[in-house]
Design an enzyme around this catalytic site. Structure first.
Site, PDB file in Angstrom:
ATOM      1  N   ASP A 202     -17.378   7.166  -2.024  1.00 35.13           N
ATOM      2  CA  ASP A 202     -16.150   7.163  -1.426  1.00 35.13           C
ATOM      3  C   ASP A 202     -16.188   8.068  -0.313  1.00 35.13           C
ATOM      4  O   ASP A 202     -16.653   9.312  -0.652  1.00 35.13           O
ATOM      5  CB  ASP A 202     -15.102   6.735  -2.337  1.00 35.13           C
ATOM      6  CG  ASP A 202     -13.754   6.403  -1.689  1.00 35.13           C
ATOM      7  OD1 ASP A 202     -13.655   6.070  -0.501  1.00 35.13           O
ATOM      8  OD2 ASP A 202     -12.726   6.793  -2.238  1.00 35.13           O
TER       9      ASP A 202
ATOM     10  N   CYS B  62     -16.443   1.414   0.179  1.00 42.06           N
ATOM     11  CA  CYS B  62     -15.468   0.516   0.466  1.00 42.06           C
ATOM     12  C   CYS B  62     -14.871   0.599   1.853  1.00 42.06           C
ATOM     13  O   CYS B  62     -14.279  -0.218   2.461  1.00 42.06           O
ATOM     14  CB  CYS B  62     -14.012   0.971  -0.424  1.00 42.06           C
ATOM     15  SG  CYS B  62     -13.509   2.603  -0.206  1.00 42.06           S
TER      16      CYS B  62
ATOM     17  N   GLN C 162      -9.740  -4.010  -4.045  1.00 40.74           N
ATOM     18  CA  GLN C 162     -11.149  -3.390  -3.417  1.00 40.74           C
ATOM     19  C   GLN C 162     -12.516  -3.491  -4.373  1.00 40.74           C
ATOM     20  O   GLN C 162     -13.447  -4.224  -4.301  1.00 40.74           O
ATOM     21  CB  GLN C 162     -11.219  -2.044  -2.960  1.00 40.74           C
ATOM     22  CG  GLN C 162     -12.565  -1.374  -2.480  1.00 40.74           C
ATOM     23  CD  GLN C 162     -13.140  -2.092  -1.129  1.00 40.74           C
ATOM     24  OE1 GLN C 162     -12.147  -2.163  -0.179  1.00 40.74           O
ATOM     25  NE2 GLN C 162     -14.254  -2.578  -1.015  1.00 40.74           N
TER      26      GLN C 162
ATOM     27  N   HIS D 256      -7.217   1.168  -6.597  1.00 41.35           N
ATOM     28  CA  HIS D 256      -7.595   0.283  -5.566  1.00 41.35           C
ATOM     29  C   HIS D 256      -8.082  -1.166  -5.982  1.00 41.35           C
ATOM     30  O   HIS D 256      -9.209  -1.222  -5.821  1.00 41.35           O
ATOM     31  CB  HIS D 256      -8.423   0.902  -4.337  1.00 41.35           C
ATOM     32  CG  HIS D 256      -8.208   0.237  -3.066  1.00 41.35           C
ATOM     33  ND1 HIS D 256      -7.604  -0.827  -2.901  1.00 41.35           N
ATOM     34  CD2 HIS D 256      -9.072   0.382  -1.997  1.00 41.35           C
ATOM     35  CE1 HIS D 256      -7.541  -1.120  -1.547  1.00 41.35           C
ATOM     36  NE2 HIS D 256      -8.825  -0.368  -0.942  1.00 41.35           N
TER      37      HIS D 256
ATOM     38  N   ARG E  94       0.884  -1.184  -0.037  1.00 34.85           N
ATOM     39  CA  ARG E  94       0.039   0.035   0.133  1.00 34.85           C
ATOM     40  C   ARG E  94       0.744   1.012   0.016  1.00 34.85           C
ATOM     41  O   ARG E  94       1.846   1.467   0.780  1.00 34.85           O
ATOM     42  CB  ARG E  94      -0.884   0.011   1.040  1.00 34.85           C
ATOM     43  CG  ARG E  94      -1.595   1.262   1.332  1.00 34.85           C
ATOM     44  CD  ARG E  94      -2.753   1.312   2.370  1.00 34.85           C
ATOM     45  NE  ARG E  94      -3.796   0.697   1.904  1.00 34.85           N
ATOM     46  CZ  ARG E  94      -5.134   0.623   2.332  1.00 34.85           C
ATOM     47  NH1 ARG E  94      -5.466   1.548   3.248  1.00 34.85           N
ATOM     48  NH2 ARG E  94      -6.235  -0.005   1.725  1.00 34.85           N
TER      49      ARG E  94
ATOM     50  N   ARG F 173     -13.418  -8.889   0.717  1.00 35.72           N
ATOM     51  CA  ARG F 173     -11.935  -8.690   0.593  1.00 35.72           C
ATOM     52  C   ARG F 173     -11.073 -10.069   0.747  1.00 35.72           C
ATOM     53  O   ARG F 173     -10.268 -10.366  -0.198  1.00 35.72           O
ATOM     54  CB  ARG F 173     -11.507  -7.465   1.469  1.00 35.72           C
ATOM     55  CG  ARG F 173     -11.959  -6.009   1.351  1.00 35.72           C
ATOM     56  CD  ARG F 173     -11.625  -5.468  -0.026  1.00 35.72           C
ATOM     57  NE  ARG F 173     -10.164  -5.383  -0.027  1.00 35.72           N
ATOM     58  CZ  ARG F 173      -9.536  -4.339   0.405  1.00 35.72           C
ATOM     59  NH1 ARG F 173     -10.087  -3.315   1.173  1.00 35.72           N
ATOM     60  NH2 ARG F 173      -8.297  -4.439   0.211  1.00 35.72           N
TER      61      ARG F 173
HETATM   62  N1  NVA Z   1     -10.083   6.650  -1.649  1.00 35.54           N
HETATM   63  C1  NVA Z   1     -10.024   6.299  -0.240  1.00 35.54           C
HETATM   64  C2  NVA Z   1      -9.871   4.816  -0.289  1.00 35.54           C
HETATM   65  C3  NVA Z   1      -9.924   4.270   1.148  1.00 35.54           C
HETATM   66  C4  NVA Z   1     -10.032   2.767   1.067  1.00 35.54           C
HETATM   67  C5  NVA Z   1      -8.398   6.752   0.150  1.00 35.54           C
HETATM   68  O1  NVA Z   1      -7.416   6.460  -0.719  1.00 35.54           O
HETATM   69  O2  NVA Z   1      -8.317   7.043   1.227  1.00 35.54           O
HETATM   70  N1   CP Z   2     -11.484  -0.331   2.055  1.00 37.94           N
HETATM   71  C1   CP Z   2     -10.027  -0.504   2.240  1.00 37.94           C
HETATM   72  O1   CP Z   2      -8.872  -0.560   1.793  1.00 37.94           O
HETATM   73  O2   CP Z   2      -9.891  -0.261   3.836  1.00 37.94           O
HETATM   74  P1   CP Z   2      -8.536  -0.002   4.738  1.00 37.94           P
HETATM   75  O3   CP Z   2      -8.149   1.426   4.331  1.00 37.94           O
HETATM   76  O4   CP Z   2      -9.081  -0.001   6.196  1.00 37.94           O
HETATM   77  O5   CP Z   2      -7.643  -1.072   4.429  1.00 37.94           O
END
Ligand code: NVA
Ligand code: CP
Length: 308
Positions: A227, A267, A138, A135, A108, A295
């Site tokens: 989101d 998500c 997801q 992502h 990540r 997931r």
């Molecule tokens: N768009 C959000 C997704 C979180 C899972 C982010 O990047 O924070």
């Molecule tokens: N949806 C998602 O990726 O959640 P986290 O940021 O908690 O991993």
């Protein structure tokens, strides 16, 4: 050996096979405990390293459980606790070392380039556990969740409300092209999908509508998605961005304009009272907790596919 960095990198057939395998494996282990391994333990004796440059609840937990269910082990690396994160070991050297220790890496990252760079120097697969660009895990698990609720996604209409230019919306556009669903995005002009993804969508004949009218986007929709308005590491004036996005909130009135069997997806984590009201996220049409569970199942299938 295959990487899983962008949905757009893979053929529709491969992506479909990943979803179908996830469904089959989930069904087969219905009576097992949450962390008991699947009967065939395809990842036995193998391990995954996960690096999180940003916070995570679901990705962290679901990959760990996924690996356990496949019969393997996982180790979570906090960038602050390893040399790479401190800047005193290069990404290339870190990749070479990880290749010696584990069978697959999940990253990540705030910079999509890091995924590509890691991928170049690893001799084992890498999976994108969220970047600034996409992502994919997801969205793959969301396809699984959608199909469990409403059947085949091909030809259906999905609506996306809010920030039209983030990691989730990018991967969703790619998925619309690969799985053949219609996608309607409602967002302010300022947060429209970027040129790069729009040109990919055009080239790949994605049935995509971008509008500034939320009601138009949810009309005849089978699924409404949103989101967080401000993503992790989003370097914006948060207050100003939230103000512009306010008309794109998913509330009961807006949900009522979608098809009666439409589901609501998010998500998570959620900004309650911002992009969605409590009434919708806690309501009957919401499938958000199953999204979190799925997931695990989608990622098991992705890991297996990378290693097959
Ligand atoms: N768009 C959000 C997704 C979180 C899972 C982010 O990047 O924070
Ligand atoms: N949806 C998602 O990726 O959640 P986290 O940021 O908690 O991993």
């Amino acid at each position: 050996m295959k990487n899983f960095i962008n949905i757009s990198d893979h053929s529709s057939n491969d992506l479909r096979a990943i979803i179908d395998e996830a469904k089959a494996r989930k069904l087969k282990r219905q009576n097992l405990n949450k962390s008991s391994p699947d009967e065939d333990k395809p990842f036995e004796g193998k391990s995954m390293a996960m690096i999180f440059e940003k916070p995570s609840t679901r990705t962290r937990m679901s990959f760990d459980i996924a690996v356990k269910q496949l019969g393997g082990t996982s180790i979570i690396l906090n960038p602050d606790g390893i040399h790479y994160g401190k800047g005193d070991e290069t990404l290339k050297d870190t990749a070479k070392v990880l290749t010696e220790y584990v069978d697959i890496v999940m990253l990540r990252t705030s910079s999509h380039k890091n995924l590509e760079e890691f991928g170049k120097h690893l001799d084992i697969p890498i999976i994108n556990g969220l970047s600034d660009v996409g992502h994919p895990c997801q969205i793959m698990s969301d396809i699984l969740t959608y199909e469990e609720s409403n059947g085949a996604i091909e030809g259906k209409t999905i609506s996306w409300l809010g920030d039209g230019n983030n990691n989730m919306s990018n991967s969703l556009i790619e998925a619309a092209g690969k799985f053949g669903f219609n996608l309607k995005i409602a967002c302010p002009k300022k947060y429209s999908p970027n040129k790069k993804i729009l040109s990919w969508a055009k080239k790949n004949k994605v049935n995509l509508t971008v509008t500034t009218n939320p009601e138009e986007a949810v009309k005849n929709s089978d699924c409404v998605m949103t989101d967080k308005w401000v993503s992790m590491n989003d370097k914006v004036n948060k207050k100003a961005k939230k103000k512009i996005l306010k008309p794109f909130q998913v509330n009961k009135k807006l949900m009522g304009k979608a098809n009666s069997e439409a589901i609501f997806m998010h998500c998570l984590p959620v900004g309650r009272g911002e992009e969605v009201t409590d009434e919708v996220i806690d309501g009957k049409q919401s499938v958000v907790w199953r999204q979190a569970l799925n997931r695990v199942h989608a990622q098991k299938s992705i890991i297996k596919w990378c290693l097959d």
